[in-house]
Design a protein around this motif. Structure first.
Motif, PDB file in Angstrom:
ATOM      1  N   PRO A 371      -6.228 -31.112  -5.251  1.00 32.02           N
ATOM      2  CA  PRO A 371      -6.454 -30.593  -6.303  1.00 32.02           C
ATOM      3  C   PRO A 371      -5.126 -30.612  -7.261  1.00 32.02           C
ATOM      4  O   PRO A 371      -5.516 -30.671  -8.581  1.00 32.02           O
ATOM      5  N   ALA A 372      -4.117 -30.754  -6.742  1.00 22.49           N
ATOM      6  CA  ALA A 372      -2.983 -30.990  -7.556  1.00 22.49           C
ATOM      7  C   ALA A 372      -2.567 -32.302  -7.832  1.00 22.49           C
ATOM      8  O   ALA A 372      -1.450 -32.656  -8.214  1.00 22.49           O
ATOM      9  N   ASN A 373      -3.650 -33.130  -7.231  1.00 21.83           N
ATOM     10  CA  ASN A 373      -3.319 -34.573  -7.613  1.00 21.83           C
ATOM     11  C   ASN A 373      -2.252 -35.265  -6.706  1.00 21.83           C
ATOM     12  O   ASN A 373      -1.565 -36.243  -7.175  1.00 21.83           O
ATOM     13  N   ASN A 374      -2.049 -34.812  -5.865  1.00 21.48           N
ATOM     14  CA  ASN A 374      -0.767 -35.145  -5.009  1.00 21.48           C
ATOM     15  C   ASN A 374      -1.262 -35.577  -3.605  1.00 21.48           C
ATOM     16  O   ASN A 374      -1.574 -34.834  -2.580  1.00 21.48           O
ATOM     17  N   PHE A 375      -1.719 -36.934  -3.310  1.00 22.40           N
ATOM     18  CA  PHE A 375      -1.932 -37.597  -2.439  1.00 22.40           C
ATOM     19  C   PHE A 375      -1.562 -39.106  -2.257  1.00 22.40           C
ATOM     20  O   PHE A 375      -0.708 -39.362  -2.950  1.00 22.40           O
ATOM     21  N   LEU A 376      -1.946 -39.845  -1.028  1.00 22.68           N
ATOM     22  CA  LEU A 376      -1.378 -41.045  -0.823  1.00 22.68           C
ATOM     23  C   LEU A 376       0.279 -41.146  -0.771  1.00 22.68           C
ATOM     24  O   LEU A 376       1.145 -41.646  -1.351  1.00 22.68           O
ATOM     25  N   THR A 377       0.901 -39.975   0.129  1.00 20.45           N
ATOM     26  CA  THR A 377       2.365 -39.843   0.116  1.00 20.45           C
ATOM     27  C   THR A 377       2.440 -39.903   1.708  1.00 20.45           C
ATOM     28  O   THR A 377       1.685 -39.539   2.573  1.00 20.45           O
ATOM     29  N   GLY A 378       3.804 -39.985   1.952  1.00 17.74           N
ATOM     30  CA  GLY A 378       4.507 -39.384   3.091  1.00 17.74           C
ATOM     31  C   GLY A 378       4.998 -38.094   3.050  1.00 17.74           C
ATOM     32  O   GLY A 378       4.973 -37.358   2.173  1.00 17.74           O
ATOM     33  N   THR A 379       4.717 -37.465   4.297  1.00 19.01           N
ATOM     34  CA  THR A 379       5.248 -35.807   4.118  1.00 19.01           C
ATOM     35  C   THR A 379       5.980 -35.667   5.355  1.00 19.01           C
ATOM     36  O   THR A 379       6.093 -36.409   6.524  1.00 19.01           O
ATOM     37  N   VAL A 380       7.013 -34.818   4.965  1.00 18.94           N
ATOM     38  CA  VAL A 380       7.981 -34.575   6.255  1.00 18.94           C
ATOM     39  C   VAL A 380       7.322 -33.759   7.331  1.00 18.94           C
ATOM     40  O   VAL A 380       7.814 -34.062   8.611  1.00 18.94           O
ATOM     41  N   TYR A 381       6.498 -33.061   7.185  1.00 16.43           N
ATOM     42  CA  TYR A 381       5.785 -32.256   8.311  1.00 16.43           C
ATOM     43  C   TYR A 381       4.709 -33.276   9.091  1.00 16.43           C
ATOM     44  O   TYR A 381       4.716 -33.325  10.417  1.00 16.43           O
ATOM     45  N   GLY A 382       4.196 -34.323   8.293  1.00 17.64           N
ATOM     46  CA  GLY A 382       3.273 -35.092   9.195  1.00 17.64           C
ATOM     47  C   GLY A 382       4.217 -36.023   9.916  1.00 17.64           C
ATOM     48  O   GLY A 382       3.703 -36.420  11.117  1.00 17.64           O
ATOM     49  N   ASP A 383       5.296 -36.510   9.597  1.00 22.71           N
ATOM     50  CA  ASP A 383       6.364 -37.525  10.382  1.00 22.71           C
ATOM     51  C   ASP A 383       6.772 -36.560  11.625  1.00 22.71           C
ATOM     52  O   ASP A 383       6.941 -37.285  12.481  1.00 22.71           O
ATOM     53  N   TYR A 384       6.920 -35.019  11.159  1.00 15.30           N
ATOM     54  CA  TYR A 384       7.555 -34.377  12.146  1.00 15.30           C
ATOM     55  C   TYR A 384       6.562 -34.343  13.599  1.00 15.30           C
ATOM     56  O   TYR A 384       6.791 -34.471  14.733  1.00 15.30           O
ATOM     57  N   TYR A 385       5.143 -34.067  13.185  1.00 15.68           N
ATOM     58  CA  TYR A 385       4.378 -33.782  14.064  1.00 15.68           C
ATOM     59  C   TYR A 385       3.943 -35.299  14.892  1.00 15.68           C
ATOM     60  O   TYR A 385       3.581 -35.414  15.833  1.00 15.68           O
ATOM     61  N   PHE A 386       4.130 -36.400  13.997  1.00 14.60           N
ATOM     62  CA  PHE A 386       4.045 -37.734  14.500  1.00 14.60           C
ATOM     63  C   PHE A 386       5.239 -38.029  15.897  1.00 14.60           C
ATOM     64  O   PHE A 386       4.668 -38.388  17.179  1.00 14.60           O
ATOM     65  N   ILE A 387       6.424 -37.523  15.626  1.00 15.48           N
ATOM     66  CA  ILE A 387       7.351 -37.794  16.450  1.00 15.48           C
ATOM     67  C   ILE A 387       7.036 -36.876  17.733  1.00 15.48           C
ATOM     68  O   ILE A 387       7.362 -37.333  18.805  1.00 15.48           O
ATOM     69  N   ARG A 388       6.784 -35.690  17.292  1.00 14.92           N
ATOM     70  CA  ARG A 388       6.601 -34.709  18.325  1.00 14.92           C
ATOM     71  C   ARG A 388       5.286 -34.967  19.463  1.00 14.92           C
ATOM     72  O   ARG A 388       5.524 -34.800  20.644  1.00 14.92           O
ATOM     73  N   ALA A 389       4.266 -35.663  18.796  1.00 17.23           N
ATOM     74  CA  ALA A 389       3.371 -36.226  19.541  1.00 17.23           C
ATOM     75  C   ALA A 389       3.689 -37.170  20.534  1.00 17.23           C
ATOM     76  O   ALA A 389       3.156 -36.932  21.724  1.00 17.23           O
ATOM     77  N   GLY A 390       4.470 -37.994  20.214  1.00 16.36           N
ATOM     78  CA  GLY A 390       5.103 -39.048  21.068  1.00 16.36           C
ATOM     79  C   GLY A 390       5.809 -38.096  22.493  1.00 16.36           C
ATOM     80  O   GLY A 390       5.671 -38.486  23.419  1.00 16.36           O
ATOM     81  N   ASN A 391       6.855 -37.172  21.929  1.00 16.74           N
ATOM     82  CA  ASN A 391       7.349 -36.466  22.961  1.00 16.74           C
ATOM     83  C   ASN A 391       6.497 -35.574  23.796  1.00 16.74           C
ATOM     84  O   ASN A 391       6.859 -35.413  25.074  1.00 16.74           O
ATOM     85  N   GLU A 392       5.416 -35.209  23.184  1.00 18.26           N
ATOM     86  CA  GLU A 392       4.712 -34.450  24.232  1.00 18.26           C
ATOM     87  C   GLU A 392       3.728 -35.152  25.024  1.00 18.26           C
ATOM     88  O   GLU A 392       3.496 -34.661  26.170  1.00 18.26           O
ATOM     89  N   LEU A 393       3.372 -36.373  24.561  1.00 23.34           N
ATOM     90  CA  LEU A 393       2.828 -37.258  25.636  1.00 23.34           C
ATOM     91  C   LEU A 393       3.629 -37.769  26.802  1.00 23.34           C
ATOM     92  O   LEU A 393       3.099 -37.973  27.955  1.00 23.34           O
ATOM     93  N   VAL A 394       4.897 -38.019  26.463  1.00 22.73           N
ATOM     94  CA  VAL A 394       5.976 -38.168  27.712  1.00 22.73           C
ATOM     95  C   VAL A 394       5.877 -37.006  28.590  1.00 22.73           C
ATOM     96  O   VAL A 394       6.055 -37.161  29.711  1.00 22.73           O
ATOM     97  N   ARG A 395       6.197 -35.832  27.957  1.00 27.62           N
ATOM     98  CA  ARG A 395       6.343 -34.411  28.869  1.00 27.62           C
ATOM     99  C   ARG A 395       5.107 -34.442  29.584  1.00 27.62           C
ATOM    100  O   ARG A 395       5.030 -34.032  30.810  1.00 27.62           O
ATOM    101  N   LEU A 396       3.942 -34.720  29.023  1.00 31.64           N
ATOM    102  CA  LEU A 396       2.784 -34.525  29.879  1.00 31.64           C
ATOM    103  C   LEU A 396       2.371 -35.790  30.728  1.00 31.64           C
ATOM    104  O   LEU A 396       1.556 -35.765  31.588  1.00 31.64           O
ATOM    105  N   GLY A 397       3.238 -36.793  30.872  1.00 23.88           N
ATOM    106  CA  GLY A 397       3.134 -37.823  31.796  1.00 23.88           C
ATOM    107  C   GLY A 397       2.079 -38.729  31.381  1.00 23.88           C
ATOM    108  O   GLY A 397       1.472 -39.581  32.446  1.00 23.88           O
ATOM    109  N   LEU A 398       1.565 -38.815  30.202  1.00 24.50           N
ATOM    110  CA  LEU A 398       0.477 -39.446  29.784  1.00 24.50           C
ATOM    111  C   LEU A 398       0.887 -40.764  29.156  1.00 24.50           C
ATOM    112  O   LEU A 398       0.198 -41.734  29.036  1.00 24.50           O
TER     113      LEU A 398
END
Length: 430
Positions: A371-398
């Motif tokens: 609605p604020a015409n703010n899209f097609l961007t990178g986001t700091v929270y999207g990047d954080y959760y991307f890195i965290r996803a990799g870490n969690e997959l390692v922790r879970l042994g996946l």
């Protein structure tokens, strides 16, 4: 309702087939390289990256600490410290480029003087993230203890017992009490402070807020309203609407993901089965309403025509973490695999269509607010959760900490916009 058995079986088989199915970008040396470059570019006085510039695609825009996203970059540095602990340092992974813990501590200093009246409001919970990580490393760190207790007090001060929630957004109308689904993510700081101070009232505030959210924010099919407005004097619901979604009756995907994570986390903190069943209902809606290609749309109910609806890579990375967290609470292998397979399906699409080697952010195709015409961007929270996803997959042994990507010019490919139909559009961002 759970996923159809045939789809569940297929996804479970995919998850179990080989760790190589996980996207190698999760552990690319470009990750520490980019994060270190952003660290070195932080302004003085401190400002933090939030999203990338639409007029200069791929370049971070920096914002005052009095912004809800300010905790995400410091906690990203802590997350790279976690990765270094789990993956070690090799010539290939780039994790030896910096002392990530020292950088995380330094970047967090800009958050110490914030308060709920300075613009961040209820989002003191998000701001607390790096201090929660610090206490996991050093439980006696008094700076972190003081910060968490202060943020918890500020959030508790926004609680209205008549409404049964902490207030999200302030309003010029004193009787208009606005609560957003995102606020489920802020409740954890109350539990940390309760553990530090033995203040049981903080836990009661958190559970009351969650219980009220179940009653009023979640529809029968497991979808969510973004904003619920209450009369602060009577506690009655006066309106249900959206602020960042397509319509008042639609389901904004990042809000849905906030809710899944928030309720799965509430179950982790309380073991209340109602929170687990709520997280399951919301996760089932999320997965059942993905388009066939698995790309997470900005809003599940946004129209596909006349223009393709934008995707949101930040909703996708958040949902991956939410589903992995939910899987940990299941007692049967089938249930665990349902959520983990769904997470993998989403994760593959993120790296397939949003991995952006030439950008300062890790990912493109985030939708901050359409609605604020703010899209097609990178986001700091999207990047954080991307890195965290990799870490969690390692922790879970996946999966393991491996990548077959290198930060060579051959990977410097301009990303293309992503839509929830899964097709790359013809428009090139760079």
């Amino acid at each position: 309702m759970l996923l159809p058995p045939l789809l569940l079986s297929a996804l479970a088989l995919l998850l179990h087939s080989t760790s190589a199915q996980f996207p190698p970008e999760l552990f690319s040396p470009l990750i520490p390289s980019k994060i270190l470059a952003t660290t070195n570019a932080l302004p003085n006085p401190i400002q933090y990256p939030q999203y990338t510039d639409a007029r200069n695609p791929g370049r971070w825009l920096y914002f005052s600490p009095n912004t809800w996203t300010s905790g995400f970059f410091p906690v990203t540095l802590y997350e790279l410290n976690t990765r270094r602990q789990r993956c070690g340092v090799t010539q290939a992974n780039g994790l030896g480029a910096a002392d990530w813990l020292a950088l995380g501590r330094a970047a967090s200093n800009g958050l110490l003087n914030l308060n709920a009246d300075s613009g961040i409001g209820h989002d003191v919970g998000f701001i607390s993230f790096p201090f929660v990580e610090e206490l996991a490393i050093n439980p006696r760190n008094q700076t972190a203890i003081d910060a968490i207790n202060r943020f918890a007090r500020q959030l508790a001060a926004r609680f209205n017992p008549t409404v049964g929630c902490t207030k999200s957004w302030d309003s010029s109308n004193p009787t208009n009490f606005q609560v957003i689904i995102d606020n489920m993510m802020n409740l954890e700081v109350l539990f940390h402070s309760a553990d530090l101070t033995n203040n049981a009232t903080l836990r009661q505030i958190a559970t009351t807020h969650a219980d009220t959210t179940i009653r009023n924010h979640i529809r029968a099919d497991g979808s969510t309203w973004h904003v619920v407005e209450y009369n602060s004097n009577t506690g009655q619901v006066t309106r249900k609407r959206t602020a960042q979604g397509y319509s008042d009756g639609s389901t904004w995907s990042r809000g849905q993901a906030w809710g899944i994570f928030g309720f799965a986390n509430m179950y982790r903190l309380t073991r209340n089965p109602n929170y687990l069943s709520t997280a399951r209902r919301m996760a089932t809606y999320f997965l059942n309403n993905l388009p066939a290609d698995g790309v997470v749309p900005w809003d599940f109910n946004a129209p596909l025509t006349p223009a393709p609806r934008p995707a949101d890579s930040s909703a996708a990375t958040l949902a991956v973490n939410a589903l992995l967290l939910l899987s940990e609470h299941e007692t049967t292998e089938a249930a665990k695999q349902q959520w983990r397979s769904g997470a993998l399906r989403i994760l593959e699409k993120i790296t397939d269509l949003a991995w952006s080697p030439s950008w300062q952010s890790l990912l493109s195709n985030g939708t901050v607010s359409l609605p604020a015409n703010n899209f097609l961007t990178g986001t700091v929270y999207g990047d954080y959760y991307f890195i965290r996803a990799g870490n969690e997959l390692v922790r879970l042994g996946l999966t393991s900490c491996r990548s077959n990507l290198s930060p060579s010019p051959n990977n410097n490919v301009a990303p293309q916009p992503q839509t929830s139909s899964g097709r790359r559009s013809a428009r090139v961002l760079l």
